[in-house]
Scaffold this motif. Sequence first.
Motif, PDB file in Angstrom:
ATOM      1  N   ASN A 128       0.812  -1.218   0.000  1.00 29.08           N
ATOM      2  CA  ASN A 128       0.000   0.000   0.000  1.00 29.08           C
ATOM      3  C   ASN A 128       0.842   1.264   0.000  1.00 29.08           C
ATOM      4  O   ASN A 128       0.304   2.354  -0.075  1.00 29.08           O
ATOM      5  CB  ASN A 128      -0.942   0.013   1.204  1.00 29.08           C
TER       6      ASN A 128
ATOM      7  N   ASP B  92      -2.180  16.365 -10.398  1.00 28.63           N
ATOM      8  CA  ASP B  92      -2.986  15.474 -11.214  1.00 28.63           C
ATOM      9  C   ASP B  92      -2.953  15.991 -12.651  1.00 28.63           C
ATOM     10  O   ASP B  92      -2.338  17.027 -12.937  1.00 28.63           O
ATOM     11  CB  ASP B  92      -4.405  15.334 -10.650  1.00 28.63           C
TER      12      ASP B  92
ATOM     13  N   SER C  26       1.669   7.332  -0.298  1.00 28.73           N
ATOM     14  CA  SER C  26       0.614   6.325  -0.139  1.00 28.73           C
ATOM     15  C   SER C  26      -0.797   6.894  -0.217  1.00 28.73           C
ATOM     16  O   SER C  26      -1.742   6.171  -0.501  1.00 28.73           O
ATOM     17  CB  SER C  26       0.802   5.579   1.180  1.00 28.73           C
ATOM     18  N   SER C  27      -0.946   8.186   0.024  1.00 31.80           N
ATOM     19  CA  SER C  27      -2.288   8.784  -0.040  1.00 31.80           C
ATOM     20  C   SER C  27      -2.736   9.040  -1.480  1.00 31.80           C
ATOM     21  O   SER C  27      -3.901   9.341  -1.725  1.00 31.80           O
ATOM     22  CB  SER C  27      -2.312  10.096   0.743  1.00 31.80           C
ATOM     23  N   ILE C  28      -1.827   8.900  -2.414  1.00 36.16           N
ATOM     24  CA  ILE C  28      -2.137   9.146  -3.825  1.00 36.16           C
ATOM     25  C   ILE C  28      -2.693   7.871  -4.453  1.00 36.16           C
ATOM     26  O   ILE C  28      -2.181   6.779  -4.236  1.00 36.16           O
ATOM     27  CB  ILE C  28      -0.871   9.629  -4.571  1.00 36.16           C
ATOM     28  N   LYS C  29      -3.740   8.011  -5.243  1.00 31.42           N
ATOM     29  CA  LYS C  29      -4.319   6.873  -5.954  1.00 31.42           C
ATOM     30  C   LYS C  29      -3.400   6.461  -7.100  1.00 31.42           C
ATOM     31  O   LYS C  29      -2.681   7.287  -7.657  1.00 31.42           O
ATOM     32  CB  LYS C  29      -5.694   7.243  -6.519  1.00 31.42           C
ATOM     33  N   ASP C  30      -3.460   5.196  -7.480  1.00 29.67           N
ATOM     34  CA  ASP C  30      -2.699   4.710  -8.618  1.00 29.67           C
ATOM     35  C   ASP C  30      -3.092   5.500  -9.863  1.00 29.67           C
ATOM     36  O   ASP C  30      -4.275   5.762 -10.085  1.00 29.67           O
ATOM     37  CB  ASP C  30      -2.993   3.231  -8.878  1.00 29.67           C
TER      38      ASP C  30
ATOM     39  N   LYS D  50       1.986   3.903  -8.437  1.00 31.04           N
ATOM     40  CA  LYS D  50       1.134   2.771  -8.096  1.00 31.04           C
ATOM     41  C   LYS D  50       1.563   2.224  -6.747  1.00 31.04           C
ATOM     42  O   LYS D  50       2.758   2.226  -6.415  1.00 31.04           O
ATOM     43  CB  LYS D  50       1.253   1.685  -9.170  1.00 31.04           C
ATOM     44  N   LYS D  51       0.604   1.745  -5.976  1.00 32.58           N
ATOM     45  CA  LYS D  51       0.906   1.142  -4.684  1.00 32.58           C
ATOM     46  C   LYS D  51       1.971   0.058  -4.871  1.00 32.58           C
ATOM     47  O   LYS D  51       1.909  -0.720  -5.814  1.00 32.58           O
ATOM     48  CB  LYS D  51      -0.347   0.522  -4.057  1.00 32.58           C
TER      49      LYS D  51
END
Length: 192
Positions: A23, A43, A65-69, A86-87
């Motif tokens: 994650n 973004d 980690s707070s960022i979406k893939d 990406k995680k």
Amino acid sequence: MKTFLFSTCLLLIFINASGQTKNEVLFQAKIENRNWDHLYIKDTDYNTVQIIDIDNDGLFKADLSSIKDGLYLLFDGTEYFKIYLKKGYDLQITMDANHFRETIKYSGTGSDINNFLAKESAYEVDYDYGKLSSAKTNKKIEKLIAEKEKTAIHRLNANPNFDKEFVAIELGAYKSHSDELKKYYGELREMN
């Protein structure tokens, strides 16, 4: 005693190997001739999603980690460049901000896709848009744009191990870019 030592060593190796969870998205950059003391992750609409400050060692380090893939833009104060996060990624970047397209290099987990994006950026900068400007017909413009898109897709498909989500994003970006070029150069031709 030997069993205890062996078990302890195995436990330490396991803890070290699993230190990064799937994650996490770890990021580190060493930039020579940097433009600012911050890196901005934005973004694709240019909204800032995270600011990374330089640390005492001259490195930009962050847990993202707070960022979406997905696809983002990294902004160093002067230049924007695409980055795919990406995680599970553990990315390191080195570059000279004075010659970033020529010197940007990714290493670590996720580096293959991001080195590809860096090369794609160089292809885009080097593309001869004069061919499109001088095309005499819309049909010729569309043919040149289709060739450009086909070449980009060929480069992408030459990397069969790329993440499927990344490939889908890139294919969509190629199509969108081609549509924008057709519209722009079609309107430009009509004005002349």
